[in-house]
Enzyme design. Structure first.
Site, mmCIF file in Angstrom:
data_model
loop_
_atom_site.group_PDB
_atom_site.id
_atom_site.type_symbol
_atom_site.label_atom_id
_atom_site.label_comp_id
_atom_site.label_asym_id
_atom_site.label_seq_id
_atom_site.Cartn_x
_atom_site.Cartn_y
_atom_site.Cartn_z
ATOM 1 N N ARG A 87 77.387 81.644 77.762
ATOM 2 C CA ARG A 87 78.169 82.849 77.482
ATOM 3 C C ARG A 87 79.005 82.655 76.222
ATOM 4 O O ARG A 87 79.203 83.580 75.444
ATOM 5 C CB ARG A 87 79.064 83.159 78.687
ATOM 6 C CG ARG A 87 79.977 84.366 78.508
ATOM 7 C CD ARG A 87 80.831 84.603 79.751
ATOM 8 N NE ARG A 87 81.627 83.431 80.083
ATOM 9 C CZ ARG A 87 82.812 83.143 79.532
ATOM 10 N NH1 ARG A 87 83.322 83.932 78.590
ATOM 11 N NH2 ARG A 87 83.484 82.071 79.915
ATOM 12 N N CYS B 161 78.311 72.133 82.210
ATOM 13 C CA CYS B 161 78.441 71.470 83.514
ATOM 14 C C CYS B 161 77.081 71.335 84.203
ATOM 15 O O CYS B 161 76.716 70.270 84.695
ATOM 16 C CB CYS B 161 79.399 72.249 84.416
ATOM 17 S SG CYS B 161 81.109 72.261 83.857
ATOM 18 N N GLU C 199 78.999 71.210 94.072
ATOM 19 C CA GLU C 199 77.740 71.833 93.661
ATOM 20 C C GLU C 199 76.552 71.270 94.432
ATOM 21 O O GLU C 199 76.427 70.062 94.604
ATOM 22 C CB GLU C 199 77.524 71.657 92.163
ATOM 23 C CG GLU C 199 78.601 72.295 91.289
ATOM 24 C CD GLU C 199 78.707 73.801 91.456
ATOM 25 O OE1 GLU C 199 77.747 74.422 91.967
ATOM 26 O OE2 GLU C 199 79.741 74.356 91.075
#
Length: 204
Positions: free
Chosen positions: A88, A141, A78
C-alpha cells in the site's frame, strides 16, 4: 534453547515502531532461553537477507519475528505467510511492489511452525488481548515470515519460526484526531516474554 527475536524500524509516517520499542525492553531469564535480538529495516528483501544471515550465524532453535500492525488492538499471532508482495505504501527504500511473488516456483503459502494457539491462550490468561491472525498482510512483515519459513524448509533446518504483530503504543497516537487502538508498552513486552516461554515449552 536459543531464540532469535527480531523487530522492525519505523516506517511510513511513524517516528518509532512499537515492535522495536518492545524488543529493546524484552528480557528473558537465561534459564528460560538464550535470546538473540535483531532489528531489521522495513525494506523488502533486505530484512529477509539480514535475518537469514543471523540464522546462519547464531543457529537458533526458533525465530520469532515481531512487527507493528497499526489499527489492531490485540497481540496477533500470525498463522500463515503468503507468496506475494503487494504494498500500500513504499518501504523505507522507496520500493512499492504490486502483485509480485516473493519466490518464483515456490509454495503459495507457509504455515507458522510455532505453537500459535498456545501462545494466544497464555497471553490471554495473563490479561492481555491476544488472538490468532489469518493474514500477515502483503507488506514487509509477510515477506519476512515467508522468507524465513522458505529458507528453513529449503535447507531442512530444525528451526521453528513465527510472526507476532503488536499494536501501536500510546505515544504514537498522541495528537491524532482519530486515534487508532494502542497498547501500553509494558503489556506488549509481557506478551513477548510469554510468547518466548511458550515457544520453549510448546505450551505445556
Amino acid at each position: 534453547m536459543k531464540i532469535l527475536v527480531t523487530a522492525f524500524d519505523a516506517f511510513g509516517d511513524d517516528s518509532v515502531n512499537s515492535s522495536s520499542e518492545a524488543l529493546d525492553a524484552l528480557f528473558v531469564p537465561e534459564e528460560t532461553a538464550s535470546i538473540v535480538k535483531l532489528k531489521l529495516p522495513t525494506v523488502f528483501g533486505k530484512s529477509e537477507m539480514l535475518l537469514t544471515d543471523a540464522i546462519k550465524e547464531h543457529k537458533p532453535d526458533a525465530v520469532l519475528c515481531v512487527g507493528q500492525a497499526s489499527g489492531r488492538a490485540a497481540i496477533t499471532i500470525e498463522r500463515v505467510a503468503i507468496n506475494i508482495m503487494d504494498a500500500r505504501i513504499a518501504d523505507n527504500e522507496g520500493f512499492k511492489p504490486v502483485d509480485v511473488p516473493i519466490e518464483a516456483d515456490a509454495p503459495a503459502a507457509y504455515f507458522s511452525t510455532v505453537p500459535i494457539k498456545a501462545m494466544v491462550k497464555a497471553i490471554s490468561e495473563a490479561g492481555i488481548p491476544a488472538e490468532v491472525s489469518n493474514t500477515a498482510g502483503t507488506y514487509v512483515c509477510n515477506r519476512l515470515l515467508y522468507g524465513a519459513l522458505h529458507y528453513i524448509a529449503v535447507n531442512s533446518l530444525p528451526i521453528r519460526a513465527g510472526f507476532i504483530h503488536v499494536p501501536c503504543i500510546p505515544k504514537q497516537i498522541e495528537g491524532m484526531d482519530k486515534k487508532p487502538p494502542a497498547m501500553e508498552p509494558e503489556l506488549i513486552v509481557r506478551a513477548l516474554e510469554i510468547a518466548v516461554r511458550v515457544t520453549v515449552t510448546g505450551g505445556a
